[in-house]
Design a protein around this motif. Sequence first.
Motif, PDB file in Angstrom:
ATOM      1  N   ASP A   1       0.826  -1.212   0.000  1.00 55.00           N
ATOM      2  CA  ASP A   1       0.000   0.000   0.000  1.00 55.00           C
ATOM      3  C   ASP A   1       0.858   1.260   0.000  1.00 55.00           C
ATOM      4  N   SER A   2       2.101   1.131   0.428  1.00 55.91           N
ATOM      5  CA  SER A   2       2.989   2.289   0.527  1.00 55.91           C
ATOM      6  C   SER A   2       3.665   2.628  -0.804  1.00 55.91           C
ATOM      7  N   TYR A   3       3.642   1.705  -1.752  1.00 55.42           N
ATOM      8  CA  TYR A   3       4.377   1.881  -3.007  1.00 55.42           C
ATOM      9  C   TYR A   3       3.917   3.123  -3.771  1.00 55.42           C
ATOM     10  N   GLU A   4       2.622   3.258  -3.960  1.00 53.43           N
ATOM     11  CA  GLU A   4       2.097   4.368  -4.748  1.00 53.43           C
ATOM     12  C   GLU A   4       2.316   5.709  -4.043  1.00 53.43           C
ATOM     13  N   ILE A   5       2.322   5.702  -2.727  1.00 56.83           N
ATOM     14  CA  ILE A   5       2.575   6.944  -1.980  1.00 56.83           C
ATOM     15  C   ILE A   5       3.989   7.431  -2.253  1.00 56.83           C
ATOM     16  N   ILE A   6       4.935   6.492  -2.253  1.00 56.67           N
ATOM     17  CA  ILE A   6       6.328   6.844  -2.552  1.00 56.67           C
ATOM     18  C   ILE A   6       6.433   7.408  -3.971  1.00 56.67           C
ATOM     19  N   ARG A   7       5.783   6.720  -4.906  1.00 50.35           N
ATOM     20  CA  ARG A   7       5.846   7.169  -6.302  1.00 50.35           C
ATOM     21  C   ARG A   7       5.203   8.558  -6.460  1.00 50.35           C
ATOM     22  N   GLN A   8       4.131   8.817  -5.745  1.00 47.65           N
ATOM     23  CA  GLN A   8       3.464  10.116  -5.848  1.00 47.65           C
ATOM     24  C   GLN A   8       4.353  11.228  -5.299  1.00 47.65           C
ATOM     25  N   ILE A   9       5.034  10.951  -4.197  1.00 50.51           N
ATOM     26  CA  ILE A   9       5.964  11.936  -3.631  1.00 50.51           C
ATOM     27  C   ILE A   9       7.074  12.240  -4.635  1.00 50.51           C
ATOM     28  N   GLN A  10       7.595  11.189  -5.259  1.00 46.76           N
ATOM     29  CA  GLN A  10       8.651  11.379  -6.252  1.00 46.76           C
ATOM     30  C   GLN A  10       8.150  12.198  -7.439  1.00 46.76           C
ATOM     31  N   ARG A  11       6.937  11.895  -7.899  1.00 48.25           N
ATOM     32  CA  ARG A  11       6.376  12.640  -9.038  1.00 48.25           C
ATOM     33  C   ARG A  11       6.158  14.111  -8.664  1.00 48.25           C
ATOM     34  N   ASP A  12       5.613  14.331  -7.475  1.00 49.07           N
ATOM     35  CA  ASP A  12       5.331  15.708  -7.038  1.00 49.07           C
ATOM     36  C   ASP A  12       6.604  16.540  -6.969  1.00 49.07           C
ATOM     37  N   GLU A  13       7.688  15.929  -6.493  1.00 52.64           N
ATOM     38  CA  GLU A  13       8.939  16.661  -6.379  1.00 52.64           C
ATOM     39  C   GLU A  13       9.572  16.928  -7.730  1.00 52.64           C
ATOM     40  N   GLN A  14       9.389  15.984  -8.659  1.00 50.43           N
ATOM     41  CA  GLN A  14       9.931  16.173 -10.009  1.00 50.43           C
ATOM     42  C   GLN A  14       9.191  17.303 -10.721  1.00 50.43           C
ATOM     43  N   GLU A  15       7.864  17.340 -10.528  1.00 51.41           N
ATOM     44  CA  GLU A  15       7.045  18.351 -11.169  1.00 51.41           C
ATOM     45  C   GLU A  15       7.232  19.708 -10.521  1.00 51.41           C
ATOM     46  N   GLY A  16       7.540  19.668  -9.201  1.00 53.70           N
ATOM     47  CA  GLY A  16       7.714  20.940  -8.469  1.00 53.70           C
ATOM     48  C   GLY A  16       9.009  21.620  -8.820  1.00 53.70           C
TER      49      GLY A  16
END
Length: 275
Positions: free
Chosen positions: A260-275
């Motif tokens: 369940d934690s996998y997608e949360i990690i990926r979302q954090i990574q995506r958010d930081e890349q986009e930010g």
Amino acid sequence: MAKEKVAFSIACEQLKQMSKEEICRHLKELGCTWSYERIYNELANTLNDLSVSDKIFEECKIDDTDSCYSIDFVDEAVLEIANREKFSFQHYGKISHALSELLDQQIPENKKIDDMETLFRSLMKSAKQFQETSLEGLVYRVNDGMDMLGTLAYMLDIMMQEGRNDASLYERIVKFVDKYLQVFTNTSEMVKMMLFYEQAQAYVAMHSSKGEKMFLDMLKTYRDKTEVVLHYGLAYIDDDVEKTLRIFKKYESLLDEESDSYEIIRQIQRDEQEG
């Protein structure tokens, strides 16, 4: 023909004002043959106050036909006796009710934290007296509808949040978790991990190397390594998001898409890349 019943909320308020004799009279109208003294003596020998009302229902033929109160009055009467009389410990129901009311109060967070911690420490002290080694087991047996473990997690979360304003809260988290696990020695792995995450994050916030060590130890022992990586990274995200991303990258090979934690990690990574 059954009597019209007093509304539950009104009955609870009326009960608080009743004398011993009035409580016994209404219990008798409901079919309870127990004396006030017997109820008190039963309460003196159990942490679970609701187990006393369970015994009453088992031994007595409870019927509210001739009473202005419903059969729920029996449970509430037992709880009221537990609240008003003095014991060498606090009953689970009393603590549970106090925590439930506290959650609804609009008071400063530091006051709420202090009161919640006091209640949980009282619960631990009482549990130790009755040799209760698992809060989960106690919650299951009492089954009063209160999410005690969720409330515990909530308290630790707001302690972490408020720690940014009062650093002493981090040390309180560490000491609380240690005490909890000393008392509740049969704590499940899931609850242990929740407690360890909070404790490790508190150590990190205190700039103690014990935090890093705890996360590394959990990576070796806990089955959901993705969850550990997530919490490890989150421990730094407010002050050093780059370190969070480095942690995620370093342990990329441990990540499991089924967690369940996998997608949360990926979302954090995506958010930081986009930010």
